[in-house]
Design an enzyme around this catalytic site. Structure first.
Site, PDB file in Angstrom:
ATOM      1  N   SER A 180     -11.660   1.597  -9.503  1.00  0.00           N
ATOM      2  CA  SER A 180     -11.327   0.112  -9.452  1.00  0.00           C
ATOM      3  C   SER A 180     -11.613  -0.483  -7.920  1.00  0.00           C
ATOM      4  O   SER A 180     -11.508   0.403  -6.947  1.00  0.00           O
ATOM      5  CB  SER A 180     -10.039  -0.335  -9.761  1.00  0.00           C
ATOM      6  N   ASP A 181     -11.912  -1.640  -7.887  1.00  0.00           N
ATOM      7  CA  ASP A 181     -12.177  -2.387  -6.408  1.00  0.00           C
ATOM      8  C   ASP A 181     -10.689  -2.582  -5.944  1.00  0.00           C
ATOM      9  O   ASP A 181      -9.812  -2.670  -6.923  1.00  0.00           O
ATOM     10  CB  ASP A 181     -13.174  -3.382  -6.474  1.00  0.00           C
ATOM     11  N   ALA A 182     -10.761  -2.981  -4.854  1.00  0.00           N
ATOM     12  CA  ALA A 182      -9.176  -3.177  -4.302  1.00  0.00           C
ATOM     13  C   ALA A 182      -8.893  -4.497  -4.957  1.00  0.00           C
ATOM     14  O   ALA A 182      -9.290  -5.447  -4.645  1.00  0.00           O
ATOM     15  CB  ALA A 182      -9.559  -3.297  -2.603  1.00  0.00           C
TER      16      ALA A 182
END
Length: 969
Positions: free
Chosen positions: A239-241
């Site tokens: 996942s992106d942050a």
């Protein structure tokens, strides 16, 4: 192997069996803990901690000194797959070397970015390779092959592609939805990912923050339906942050974090990047999701298995067999040479009326502009070990006695309402902590310091360099090179070597006293010197205003200081003087990658910032032999008519200045090519959030206007002729050969580009589409034969009727040349394929999103799990004087057979549908009763009389969501 050695440690077993064994030994608690970005060690099994994510876009980033290569868009501009592969190899080698002394350096690298550069105002333009899916996938494949290494079993690093999917806007990036019709999805956005994954060197992908067709990318059904079908490898999805929390907190797509986390995991997310190093919240959410029956242990195991597959490939469990375990090459002569070579190959000569190269023995060169003595880094750069600015490169190549410099900034003193001036304490007032071994000030340690003295006021003040970056944003610099910055305590200090950081604390805006609205400062010289009412100085990072207190100058929410700017020297004047005394002038203009266009911030215009435009005009007026050197992360629109030469380069990393000087001197003939269209004005651009490249005629594929410089454009100091085009079809491929001859007197690279065009398509197809390219070095007077083998699939398009890629039979033109518009050779081939037939609407329902054309519509999620529906775009008013949402869909060539009697629609919301044939009068109207929610669909039936083949027009009136349309006799 001893009797006590577990099978997962047995290097003789296949990875799959070893992973099975290890999974069986891990407790559920241990498996769940592994799903956070920072997975803990399992000491009882001797398993180390593991984290996903190490930024490596154009060098190892965020971990200290490393070799810094050109920005990704610059690597794209090389059009050189083999060069980029070598860059990837160097970056991964340095990753391994840095990890050997710092275990915070990860081997799961988050690179490259394969988002297509559809829109040049996208703030992250610097991170992508190209607007074209074929070029992007070719460069990305080369980079991932370098990152991966060539061992059949073990990988040097494990690259993850960013950012899945259709992500080209920073504006509202966590809440905006990209409306992507099926043809654009399959022919454009998915294609760059697919071809790179299918090449076999990709470990996984990272979903983007945005939504696609109303559904967040972190629960995208395309992850299992598309991505995981392209390879037999276990792909890791990171996942992106902060994105897992966004599903609830900003997107409001789910009511609880347990639902959101479970949905992401089931959709295919294997590693959750959220809450930094604190894994407790993600672990708790996963455990509660299990307790609530939203997840099963098999869901957990599937994700952990994919993580372990990457760890085994990285050699973690076979340290003695890992061929890359001893890699220690770091900042080697070879890496330094490669950085220079990449920077040279990235330079694009846009225009040259004979001014270049600079071969005169006594030529006096003036280099001017805001970037003339700068080597800028971006958010994903490492820390420079070596540094070369244009000025330094010219000194090195031509000698300091032949080069004059003028930065072109305005010099100002800032007067307070009390009649005193802002004053910067001397650098020797800094504490010993920020001094190096020899007592010199270490600027890299200054940003954010609170132990440096803040600005004060006195009767004379300090003359500051005022640097105007456009859009009303400016930076202020002390005479010793320190930038004014604001630390956590709010005080203003000269404490930064460069603007930077996630929140840039070195940028300010001037606002007229009495107005707290930002405005474009310095649009004219008069705006600098206007003393009437004074100005307020707003700090962009905090949104507060500069105030003078007894303790020093700071930013505060109240009592802003009224300031006046006294200009002691205008940048245009110094540039004009310097230019007039030179034989040749180089104006180096462009951007700072942390200002006015970057991650979190899109640009607002293609125009060169007004101050830099004035510097260019001042130089040109003083000396007609003026060349423009644009050093930037993205295209600009500036009229080159009065300029004898124009070059562009992305920020070129550590060797930027040396590379530029060698090209200017003719040591290297430029051969970079534009990886995206340079448009002539903002009027040529679609809306930033319009992702329909087909319908809106975007990128070189469909754009019908006249670009400033076309895709693939780039000039040389040599001249080339193309000849001997031969093309023939052999089984499932097309073979093409050409000859390229260097007819000039300079050895040089040429980039041959092969495009195609469907001559008689049944649907809108690209004006021309890149099929292949080759960068070759050709000596004067010699020729080289280039061969291309193209699969027939390269000529396919996405057939929305049947949901497949299809090759349409007929003639296809082959176009070969030096750019998408500079075509030197043409030929035509006939291809067999599946003929186009009318839409069999009596046999196949129409999926609403499978339209051929649309006006005012957007695609949304049919359900939270899968499927598409179509609705009027928010705020799209009708043209009948009403203000209800309206849209029109067109489905070409619908075959209604001998007789059609009824139409059935699956729809939600409230409003009406109007059906017509061939753009004629409405022949059926369906009123849609209000449904409880957007995902609560109902069926509405009406009489509909039609025969034979017609174009079907469907008008949507009101906030309806149309999913399917069916017809019966």
């Amino acid at each position: 192997m001893t009797a006590q050695t577990p099978p997962f440690r047995d290097s003789q077993l296949p990875f799959a069996k070893r992973i099975d064994d290890l999974l069986s030994r891990l407790t559920l608690e241990e498996r769940v803990a592994m799903l956070h970005q920072f997975g803990p060690a399992v000491e009882r099994l001797g398993i180390a901690a593991f984290r996903t994510g190490q930024e490596a876009l154009h060098g190892v980033a965020w971990m200290g000194p490393a070799t810094v290569f050109p920005q990704a868009v610059g690597l794209g501009a090389t059009w050189n797959d083999e060069l980029v592969r070598r860059v990837g190899e160097a970056v991964s080698t340095e990753t391994r070397a840095m990890r050997s002394r710092d275990d915070r350096v990860g081997l799961n690298v988050w690179a490259p970015t394969v988002n297509l550069l559809r829109h040049p105002l996208w703030g992250r333009n610097e991170e992508g390779y190209s607007e074209d899916p074929k070029l992007t996938s070719a460069i990305a494949t080369a980079y991932t092959r370098g990152l991966r290494g060539d061992h059949p079993a073990y990988w040097r690093t494990a690259p993850v592609l960013k950012h899945w999917l259709a992500h080209n806007n920073e504006t509202d990036r966590a809440t905006a939805s990209s409306s992507v019709r099926p043809r654009v999805l399959h022919e454009y956005d998915l294609r760059a990912f697919r071809e790179t994954v299918e090449a076999g060197s990709v470990a996984g992908v990272m979903p983007a923050y945005n939504l696609v067709n109303g559904r967040p990318n972190h629960v995208s059904p395309y992850l299992p339906e598309q991505l995981r079908t392209w390879t037999d490898q276990d792909l890791l999805v990171c996942s992106d942050a902060g994105a897992p929390s966004n599903l609830v907190d900003s997107e409001h797509y789910f009511d609880t974090h347990e639902e959101a986390t479970a949905a992401s995991l089931i959709a295919g997310v294997d590693s959750f990047t959220d809450h930094g190093t604190d894994s407790s919240q993600i672990v708790e959410r996963l455990q509660r999701a299990l307790d609530q029956g939203l997840l099963t242990e098999s869901d957990i195991d599937a994700a952990v298995r994919r993580q372990l597959a990457v760890r085994f490939r990285l050699g973690e469990f076979d340290p003695r067999l890992d061929p890359y375990a001893g890699a220690l090459d770091f900042d080697t002569p070879a890496h330094r040479s490669l950085a220079r070579e990449a920077a040279e190959q990235a330079i694009v000569l846009l225009k040259n009326d004979g001014l270049l190269p600079l071969t005169g023995q006594d030529t006096r060169i003036a280099v001017v502009g805001l970037l003339a003595d700068e080597c800028k880094l971006d958010w994903y750069s490492g820390t420079l070990i070596h540094r070369s600015t244009p000025l330094e490169g010219l000194y090195e190549r031509f000698g300091a006695d032949r080069v004059d410099f003028a930065e072109g900034v305005d010099r100002v003193r800032i007067k307070t309402s009390a009649g005193t001036y802002l004053s910067v304490p001397r650098a020797d007032d800094a504490t010993d902590e920020v001094r190096g071994a020899e007592g010199a000030l270490d600027p890299a340690l200054l940003a954010g310091r609170t132990d440096l003295p803040p600005l004060t006021t006195d009767s004379t003040g300090t003359e500051l360099a005022l640097i105007d970056w456009g859009g009303g944003v400016l930076t202020l610099r002390a005479p010793d090179g320190r930038y004014l910055s604001v630390a956590d305590d709010g005080f203003v200090r000269a404490s930064a070597d460069q603007p930077g950081g996630w929140v840039v604390q070195e940028t300010f805006r001037l606002e007229p006293h009495g107005s707290h609205e930002s405005h474009e400062s310095h649009e004219s010289h008069e705006s600098h010197g206007s003393h009437e009412n004074g100005h307020l100085l707003k700090h962009v990072g905090t949104g507060r205003y500069v105030s003078v207190t007894a303790d020093g100058v700071k930013v505060a929410a109240q009592n802003p200081e009224i300031l006046e700017l006294e200009i002691t020297e205008r940048g245009e004047d110094t540039v004009a003087r310097t230019a007039a005394a030179a034989d040749v002038v180089l104006v180096v203009a462009g951007n700072d990658p942390h200002i006015n266009g970057r991650e979190t911030e899109d640009r607002t215009t293609l125009a060169l910032p007004a101050h830099q435009q004035r510097l260019l005009e001042a130089a040109r007026a003083a000396n007609p032999r003026t060349a423009l050197v644009i050093t930037s992360s993205y295209p600009y629109a500036t009229d080159p008519a009065d300029l004898p030469a124009v070059l562009w380069t992305a920020h070129g990393g550590q060797a930027a200045g040396t590379a530029l000087a060698r090209v200017l001197a003719g040591d290297v003939s430029p051969a970079g090519r534009l990886p995206q269209t340079w448009y002539a004005s903002d009027a040529d651009l679609p809306d930033l959030l319009d992702y329909d490249v087909v319908g809106s005629r975007q990128t070189y594929l469909y754009f019908e206007g006249t670009p400033l410089f076309p895709f693939g454009h780039g000039l040389s100091y040599a001249s080339f002729e193309y000849g001997n085009l031969v093309a023939h079809v052999v089984e499932n491929s097309v073979h093409v050969t050409i000859t390229v001859t260097n007819t000039g007197s300079t050895p040089a690279d040429e980039v041959a580009q092969l495009y195609s065009r469907a001559v008689t398509p049944s649907v809108s197809r690209p004006r021309r589409e890149l099929l292949a390219h080759r960068r070759v070095h050709v000596l004067p007077g010699t020729s080289t034969e280039l061969s291309f083998e193209l699969p027939l699939s390269a000529f396919e398009f996405w057939d929305v009727v049947h949901g497949i890629r299809r090759l349409e039979p007929g003639p296809y033109e082959l176009l070969v040349g030096a750019s998408s518009e500079d075509i030197r050779l043409r030929g035509t081939i006939e291809l067999d394929g599946t003929p186009t037939t009318p839409r069999p609407v009596l046999e196949l329902d129409l999926n609403a999103a499978d339209f051929d054309e649309q006006r005012g519509a957007e695609i949304v999620d049919r359900t939270k799990l899968s499927g598409d529906a179509v609705t009027p775009a928010h705020g799209n008013d009708g043209n009948d004087g009403t203000h209800g949402n309206t849209a029109e869909l067109v489905y070409r060539g619908c075959d209604f057979g001998p007789a059609t009697g009824t139409v059935t629609v699956e729809v939600s919301g409230e409003g009406s549908l109007e059906l017509a044939l061939d753009g004629g009068p409405v022949i059926a109207r369906l009123d849609v009763p209000a449904t409880p929610g957007p995902y609560d669909y109902t069926t509405v039936v009406a009489e509909f009389g039609a025969t034979e083949v017609h174009d079907l027009y469907i008008g949507l009136r009101g906030p309806v969501r149309l999913a399917h349309v069916g017809f019966s006799g």
